[in-house]
Design an enzyme around this catalytic site. Structure first.
Site, mmCIF file in Angstrom:
data_model
loop_
_atom_site.group_PDB
_atom_site.id
_atom_site.type_symbol
_atom_site.label_atom_id
_atom_site.label_comp_id
_atom_site.label_asym_id
_atom_site.label_seq_id
_atom_site.Cartn_x
_atom_site.Cartn_y
_atom_site.Cartn_z
ATOM 1 N N PRO A 152 37.271 55.633 46.517
ATOM 2 C CG PRO A 152 39.117 54.794 47.638
ATOM 3 C CD PRO A 152 38.002 54.379 46.741
ATOM 4 C CD GLU A 153 34.418 60.697 44.279
ATOM 5 O OE1 GLU A 153 34.422 61.887 43.900
ATOM 6 O OE2 GLU A 153 33.352 60.099 44.566
ATOM 7 C CE LYS A 208 37.739 59.024 40.519
ATOM 8 N NZ LYS A 208 36.566 58.228 40.066
ATOM 9 N NE ARG A 214 39.130 39.925 47.523
ATOM 10 C CZ ARG A 214 39.820 38.844 47.777
ATOM 11 N NH1 ARG A 214 40.526 38.264 46.829
ATOM 12 N NH2 ARG A 214 39.842 38.316 48.996
ATOM 13 N NE ARG A 218 30.032 55.719 36.728
ATOM 14 C CZ ARG A 218 31.236 56.037 37.129
ATOM 15 N NH1 ARG A 218 31.430 56.547 38.316
ATOM 16 N NH2 ARG A 218 32.280 55.830 36.346
#
Length: 269
Positions: free
Chosen positions: A2-3, A58, A110, A259
């Site tokens: 999530p951003e 975030k 996690r 990335r």
């Protein structure tokens, strides 16, 4: 992961659902998701209320009536669901906060966490984050100043949370595509006009993504009409091999500084 748009969507949709409601129970199924003893966590939350939900980069900040703050970072694979036990997704939950017959489930924590802090502790923890890209004071001049002296490529700079906060893999690629710039371009190679395009693309893409509920498709509640609607509007992210919506050339996937990165080599320069 999530951003900014995903977390802002959570904030806006979750606020009217839980703000001011008494917490009637707490379950901790994974103590490692917390920073305090589970018993302390439970005792602090029982009978307490979330009086406001803020977002910083975030993170979500759940401000409690007793002045403590729950600091949430979902990291990779984390999400939330609010609803009854019957509506709950068939997924393992790490923390559950009960509101009578409705429950806020934290799923996939996690790598993520839900930490309990004082307000001053949260301020210290978040102090190293860069400016929020949609704040009014984040002008083009401020953006230029943040980029000044940086030697890295666009992808690396955009996702560096100490430079600009809230942008990750997905939106860095979408922003570069919108600006017509290759994410592998080095910052010193950009002309002022290109930086200006990047700045305006950044704001436009993030605002559009918020409008359409971000790209993560897991609903926040049963019948959620908004969350994840931006996924179908992504122009390059996770579209390797598909034709570019602007010029028709295939979208390329490349690893940049460990990335994944998606772009069109034909219409991004």
């Amino acid at each position: 992961m999530p951003e900014l748009p995903e977390m802002e969507t959570y904030r806006r949709q979750l606020t009217p659902l839980i703000q001011g409601m008494a917490i009637t129970g707490v379950e901790v199924n994974r103590p490692k998701s917390l920073n305090v003893d589970p018993e302390q966590f439970i005792q602090t939350l029982l009978g307490n209320r979330v009086v406001r939900i803020d977002r910083r980069a975030k993170h979500l900040l759940f401000l409690l009536a007793t002045n403590e703050v729950l600091l949430l970072h979902l990291m990779l694979g984390g999400w939330m669901f609010y609803g009854t036990e019957e509506e709950k997704p068939d997924r393992t939950t790490q923390v559950v906060i009960h509101y009578g017959t409705k429950h806020l489930y934290f799923i996939g924590l996690r790598l993520g966490y839900l930490h309990l802090h004082s307000g001053s502790e949260v301020d210290a923890l978040l102090s190293k984050l860069g400016p929020e890209p949609l704040e009014a004071h984040f002008t083009f001049a401020r953006f230029q100043a943040e980029c000044k002296g940086k030697k890295s490529n666009l992808k690396v700079v955009l996702i560096d949370q100490t430079i600009i906060s809230g942008i990750g893999n997905c939106y860095s690629d979408e922003i570069c595509f919108s600006a017509g710039l290759l994410p592998i371009r080095k910052i010193p190679s950009l002309q002022e006009e290109e930086l200006n395009r990047l700045y305006h693309a950044m704001r436009a893409v993030l605002l559009e993504a918020i409008q359409y509920g971000g790209y993560m498709e897991s609903p926040l509640f049963s019948g959620d009409p908004l969350t994840g609607q931006f996924d179908a509007r992504c122009r390059v992210y996770d579209r390797e091999g598909e034709p570019c919506l602007r010029c028709g050339h295939p979208i390329i996937k490349k690893e940049v500084s460990s990335r994944k990165c998606f772009y069109c080599a034909n219409c991004q320069a």
